[in-house]
Design an enzyme around this catalytic site. Sequence first.
Site, short mmCIF file in Angstrom:
data_model
loop_
_atom_site.label_atom_id
_atom_site.label_comp_id
_atom_site.label_asym_id
_atom_site.label_seq_id
_atom_site.Cartn_x
_atom_site.Cartn_y
_atom_site.Cartn_z
N TYR A 1 0.81 -1.21 0.00
CA TYR A 1 0.00 0.00 0.00
C TYR A 1 0.85 1.27 0.00
CZ TYR A 1 -4.47 -2.36 0.64
OH TYR A 1 -5.58 -3.12 0.44
N LYS B 1 3.47 -13.71 6.25
CA LYS B 1 3.82 -14.72 5.25
C LYS B 1 5.33 -14.85 5.21
CE LYS B 1 2.44 -17.65 2.06
NZ LYS B 1 1.82 -18.93 2.47
N ASP C 1 -2.04 -17.59 5.41
CA ASP C 1 -3.02 -18.50 4.82
C ASP C 1 -3.60 -19.45 5.86
OD1 ASP C 1 -0.32 -19.30 4.72
OD2 ASP C 1 -0.75 -20.92 3.35
N ASP D 1 -5.84 -6.23 5.51
CA ASP D 1 -7.00 -5.97 4.66
C ASP D 1 -7.79 -7.26 4.44
OD1 ASP D 1 -8.72 -4.45 3.19
OD2 ASP D 1 -7.38 -4.08 1.53
#
Length: 418
Positions: A157, A227, A281, A305
């Site tokens: 972002y 991640k 995930d 988000d």
Amino acid sequence: MSYDQIDAPAEGEKITYDEESGLEVPDNPIIPIIYGDGIGKDVAPVAQDVLSAAAEATGRDINWFRLYAGESAREKYDENLPEDTVQALKDYRVSIKGPLTTPVGAGFRSLNVALRKKLDLYTNMRPTYYLDGVPSPVSDPEEMDMVNFRENTEDVYAGIEWEAGTDEVEQVRDFVEDEMGFDSTIHDGSVGIGVKPISEFGTKRLVRQAIEYAIENDRDSVTLVHKGNIMKFTEGAFRDWGYELAEEEFPEQTIDEDTLWEEYDGEAPEDKVVVKDRIADNMLQQLLTRTSNYDVLAMPNLNGDYLSDAAGAQIGGLGIAPGANIGDGRFLAEPVHGSAPKHAGKDKANPSALILSGKILLEHIGWQDAADLVHDAVEQQISSKRVTYDLERQVEGGEKLAASEYAEEIIDRIHELA
């Protein structure tokens, strides 16, 4: 304090801020409000009335200061984000806004992101909890009671990217391949390239806010969602810096998950917040399978988000999902949903998300009694099945109300509860 085309209310006092003691809030604060675009013009005025009613019911008074951004600013200033608005938000510190739409070619990627950057509102906080009576796609939505802390200024972002076919993207490609030696990572032909910055500074100030919130609100855990198994030097670093911050600044109040099992056999002491981490995930599926195991999540921007929207789906959707942007001594509440322009001006959109964003505002300035009135009144109203169209069509025996009627009945319930 003077502005170009707006005047602050004659009545009321400013909220001030001291680095040691925090916000200093009078009983009659001036609070800026941006109605926003699309349905913002429908939901913001009625949300304003509900928050005023809660303040008055607890012996206080909010003096609203109307500011402009998006479409209303273009009409008044011929620009999307005038300096009047930015300066007033800085001057008055605590504010609320409806949804904003960024027109194509308007100069900003997002007006919402632009406001966060200009005010250094580095945390996007999204509480997710179930309200009785709201239709949900899961069997036990009441298990969801989670607060997401999403970093607001970095990650993808940050907007550092280059368009395919430009000289700039070819320069970046040459640098990555020739100078840095990553010659097999970028496909031939047209390609867009972006840079994903995650810093120690940005990470630690976000995690600090998340841990402070957990301590102050008796939450059991803070989970770092990343991640890092793939992006080791950005999201992996986010994880490592998060643990480092907890150990450096909160050694007496926090323990990590290894210590939890090695020394406490998995049963955390009441005076400790467990700091743990999960791969993004995996966390998405654990939102569904082990919902009640998680209290506070701290995440880089993009993960935040995704995760906050997925959590919102479990409690009935973004129509009731509140949010807020927080910096050091500055605060801007906003709903998670967008501006839905096709429903604008019809007095039909659900104002609950903006009203509940106002609840976060009331909590932030220390008016917990007023915030509780808002929460209880909204929940009672939804449970009565007299709701706006989006909920009415999902509730058996529901009765459809206009947004203004719905808000008026919430105000009546505030008066009854007070």
